[in-house]
Every structure is written in structure tokens, then in C-alpha cells.
Design a protein around this motif. Structure first.
Motif, mmCIF file in Angstrom:
data_model
loop_
_atom_site.group_PDB
_atom_site.id
_atom_site.type_symbol
_atom_site.label_atom_id
_atom_site.label_comp_id
_atom_site.label_asym_id
_atom_site.label_seq_id
_atom_site.Cartn_x
_atom_site.Cartn_y
_atom_site.Cartn_z
ATOM 1 N N ARG A 262 0.827 -1.201 0.000
ATOM 2 C CA ARG A 262 0.000 0.000 0.000
ATOM 3 C C ARG A 262 0.868 1.261 0.000
ATOM 4 O O ARG A 262 0.564 2.251 -0.673
ATOM 5 C CB ARG A 262 -0.914 -0.031 1.222
ATOM 6 N N ALA A 263 1.961 1.207 0.754
ATOM 7 C CA ALA A 263 2.863 2.357 0.822
ATOM 8 C C ALA A 263 3.646 2.535 -0.474
ATOM 9 O O ALA A 263 3.990 3.665 -0.861
ATOM 10 C CB ALA A 263 3.823 2.191 2.001
ATOM 11 N N LEU A 264 3.925 1.436 -1.157
ATOM 12 C CA LEU A 264 4.720 1.469 -2.389
ATOM 13 C C LEU A 264 3.892 1.884 -3.600
ATOM 14 O O LEU A 264 4.405 2.490 -4.543
ATOM 15 C CB LEU A 264 5.328 0.082 -2.630
ATOM 16 N N ALA A 265 2.594 1.573 -3.569
ATOM 17 C CA ALA A 265 1.719 1.794 -4.723
ATOM 18 C C ALA A 265 1.421 3.277 -4.948
ATOM 19 O O ALA A 265 1.595 4.120 -4.061
ATOM 20 C CB ALA A 265 0.416 1.030 -4.529
ATOM 21 N N LEU A 266 0.941 3.577 -6.139
ATOM 22 C CA LEU A 266 0.444 4.911 -6.439
ATOM 23 C C LEU A 266 -0.767 5.197 -5.558
ATOM 24 O O LEU A 266 -1.472 4.281 -5.136
ATOM 25 C CB LEU A 266 0.034 5.001 -7.910
ATOM 26 N N SER A 267 -1.030 6.446 -5.300
ATOM 27 C CA SER A 267 -2.224 6.801 -4.539
ATOM 28 C C SER A 267 -3.466 6.439 -5.353
ATOM 29 O O SER A 267 -3.379 6.222 -6.580
ATOM 30 C CB SER A 267 -2.236 8.303 -4.253
ATOM 31 N N PRO A 268 -4.644 6.376 -4.724
ATOM 32 C CA PRO A 268 -5.869 6.088 -5.486
ATOM 33 C C PRO A 268 -6.083 7.065 -6.645
ATOM 34 O O PRO A 268 -6.485 6.647 -7.745
ATOM 35 C CB PRO A 268 -6.969 6.210 -4.424
ATOM 36 N N ASP A 269 -5.815 8.362 -6.442
ATOM 37 C CA ASP A 269 -5.983 9.338 -7.517
ATOM 38 C C ASP A 269 -4.977 9.111 -8.641
ATOM 39 O O ASP A 269 -5.321 9.181 -9.837
ATOM 40 C CB ASP A 269 -5.835 10.761 -6.972
ATOM 41 N N GLU A 270 -3.728 8.849 -8.277
ATOM 42 C CA GLU A 270 -2.703 8.581 -9.290
ATOM 43 C C GLU A 270 -3.007 7.290 -10.035
ATOM 44 O O GLU A 270 -2.786 7.194 -11.255
ATOM 45 C CB GLU A 270 -1.329 8.478 -8.623
ATOM 46 N N SER A 271 -3.537 6.313 -9.325
ATOM 47 C CA SER A 271 -3.902 5.037 -9.950
ATOM 48 C C SER A 271 -5.046 5.245 -10.941
ATOM 49 O O SER A 271 -5.045 4.675 -12.043
ATOM 50 C CB SER A 271 -4.325 4.027 -8.874
ATOM 51 N N ALA A 272 -6.027 6.066 -10.572
ATOM 52 C CA ALA A 272 -7.145 6.365 -11.466
ATOM 53 C C ALA A 272 -6.649 7.046 -12.738
ATOM 54 O O ALA A 272 -7.134 6.768 -13.842
ATOM 55 C CB ALA A 272 -8.163 7.243 -10.745
ATOM 56 N N SER A 273 -5.675 7.922 -12.591
ATOM 57 C CA SER A 273 -5.107 8.611 -13.760
ATOM 58 C C SER A 273 -4.402 7.635 -14.689
ATOM 59 O O SER A 273 -4.516 7.724 -15.918
ATOM 60 C CB SER A 273 -4.123 9.697 -13.304
#
Length: 283
Positions: A262-273
């Protein structure tokens, strides 16, 4: 079909283990004092089956359980095998998968890491069909249909009065692998973008740029249940078979791995982009 586990059946098993432990009796002691043999007692305490009422009454007598507690245990036993999600065709599905559906239907939250696939709860019907056909190349048309229907029906957990809360983390590979066809994949990514906007879904993507990470050995699911008495559960689907883990050390290990991802992943907004970009690319 064999007796499938439910959260309530696990709770009953744990409660019966606790009562026997508090009474200071071994399984051998119980077998000597009652008509319940050790094999039956083991199955009960391992959540491998719901006990008959007379068996349960004999055990509660041996453990000296008071009337109020006895009534609660008997009620729990009655509810232990209730599986409102069960459909007639589920009898043809693997026992482990039906067990998984049972736990998922009763869970409060699901944390799912996927390295190669879109999580089952977020799949479109066409994508699910393409996945099943690809993963099970020798499956019959009927078997494929049953698997796909079961996967689609699982998604009704989002339609409950209190929807299941899903936190999904995907490796970027799961988004870029074209499953079925570009059209099917585009529709899947579009659906993913839509459902990720729902308040009960949190979606993150681990980009290729993150390099090696703790999720690369394989996908897993962490489930938590509404009743605080029901311990968390880890599910792993692998080529070697399906595994259910509930030991405290296993829960802690996978909880730690998920937090790391979770810490390594893109944020939810960045993931949506990123997903929106991929939709445009594949379209």
C-alpha cells in the motif's frame, strides 16, 4: 458436496475448543466421559462439520456450561451451516472455491493484492469468461459458464445494506495484459475506473517503475469479519492448490506485506489517472 466452512462454523469450533480447554479436559478425557469419540470431536473443533444436537448437548454437559451460554452455543450451531449465497450449480465447483465464496460473503473487509489479474470482484463478465477459458483450457462450456456466473454473483456483496469494503492493489502488469481482446480489455478498464470511484472500493496500482516488491511471489486475499470473535483469514490461490491460513503469525505476516504494498503503490488518484491513460491507449 462436503460441509463447507462458514465464519459461524469457525466461531463454533473455536468456542468449543475454548470450553474444553477451560474445563481442563483432553479429547481423550471427553471421549471417556461422553459418547463422543475423538475423531468426531476433532472434526467439530477443526470446523470440518456441524455437530448433531445430541453430540453438542453431551459436550456442553461435560463442560458444565450454564443455561445462558448453552442457548447461545445451540443457536450458533443452528446458524453455522447457513449459506444463503449457495446456488444449485455450486455443487459442481471445487470445494475450496465454494468455501472462499462463503467467507467472502460474510466478510466485512477484503484486502486483495493481484499481480496478473483484475480482482474477481471487479471483473466484467466478458473479462471473467476470457480469464476462465485461458486459465482452464480443458474446461467444458458448462464449467466455464458456472465459474463465470459464480464470479459475477460474488459481486452482489457490494449491493448489501452494508457493502463489503474492498481495498485492491494491482500490479501494473494486471492492467496492461490484454485479456480476451482489446475491446474486452478496454471495457474492463473502463469498468475498473467507474467502480474505483465508489466509496466502498479503494484501488491502487503498483507501477513498473517501483521495481521488485513484496507482492511478486504471488497474489493473496486478507479477510476481516464483522464479529470481533471471528479471526481474520488469508486466502492464497496457487498452482499447488488453494490455502486458507488463520494462524496469528500468518495474519500478521500478510498484514505487514499488504501495508508495505500500500505504501509502495500509487495513490488512489494517481492510480485512477494511470487507468484512464491505459483506457485511451487501448481504445
Amino acid at each position: 458436496m462436503a460441509q463447507m466452512p462458514t465464519a459461524r462454523l469457525r466461531r463454533l469450533a473455536r468456542e468449543m475448543r475454548r470450553l474444553r480447554s477451560e474445563s481442563g479436559l483432553t479429547r481423550e478425557d471427553v471421549a471417556t466421559r461422553t459418547s463422543v469419540n475423538e475423531a468426531t470431536l476433532y472434526r467439530l473443533e477443526a470446523a470440518k462439520g456441524r455437530p448433531q444436537r445430541r453430540t453438542l448437548m453431551a459436550l456442553l454437559d461435560a463442560y458444565g456450561v450454564d443455561d445462558a451460554k448453552r442457548e447461545a452455543i445451540l443457536t450458533l450451531s443452528t446458524q453455522a451451516s447457513e449459506q444463503g449465497w449457495l446456488r444449485p450449480y455450486h455443487a459442481d465447483l471445487p470445494d475450496e472455491y465454494v468455501g472462499y465464496i462463503s467467507f467472502e460473503a460474510e466478510a466485512r473487509t477484503v484486502r486483495n493484492y493481484e499481480s496478473l489479474f483484475i480482482p474477481g470482484l471487479l471483473q466484467t463478465r466478458d473479462y471473467a469468461q476470457a480469464v476462465v477459458r485461458g486459465v482452464l483450457p480443458t474446461a467444458t462450456v458448462k464449467e466455464v459458464g458456472q465459474r463465470v456466473q459464480a464470479r459475477v454473483e460474488r459481486q452482489t456483496v457490494f449491493a448489501k445494506a452494508t457493502p463489503l469494503e474492498l481495498w485492491a492493489i494491482l500490479d501494473e502488469a494486471a492492467l496492461r495484459r490484454v485479456i480476451g481482446s482489446p475491446k474486452i480489455m478496454a471495457e474492463q478498464l473502463h469498468h475498473l475506473a467507474e467502480i474505483a470511484a465508489e466509496p466502498y472500493v479503494t484501488l491502487q496500482v503498483i507501477p513498473f517503475s517501483a521495481g521488485a516488491h513484496a507482492g511478486m511471489p504471488g497474489s493473496f486475499v486478507l479477510m476481516d469479519f464483522p464479529d470481533p470473535g471471528d479471526p481474520a483469514l488469508v486466502y492464497i490461490d496457487s498452482m499447488a492448490g488453494d490455502l486458507f491460513l488463520e494462524a496469528d503469525e500468518d495474519i500478521r505476516r500478510y498484514d505487514h506485506i499488504f501495508d508495505h504494498l500500500r505504501a509502495l503503490a500509487l495513490s488512489p488518484d494517481e492510480s485512477a489517472s494511470l487507468i484512464a491513460t491505459l483506457v485511451r491507449e487501448i481504445s
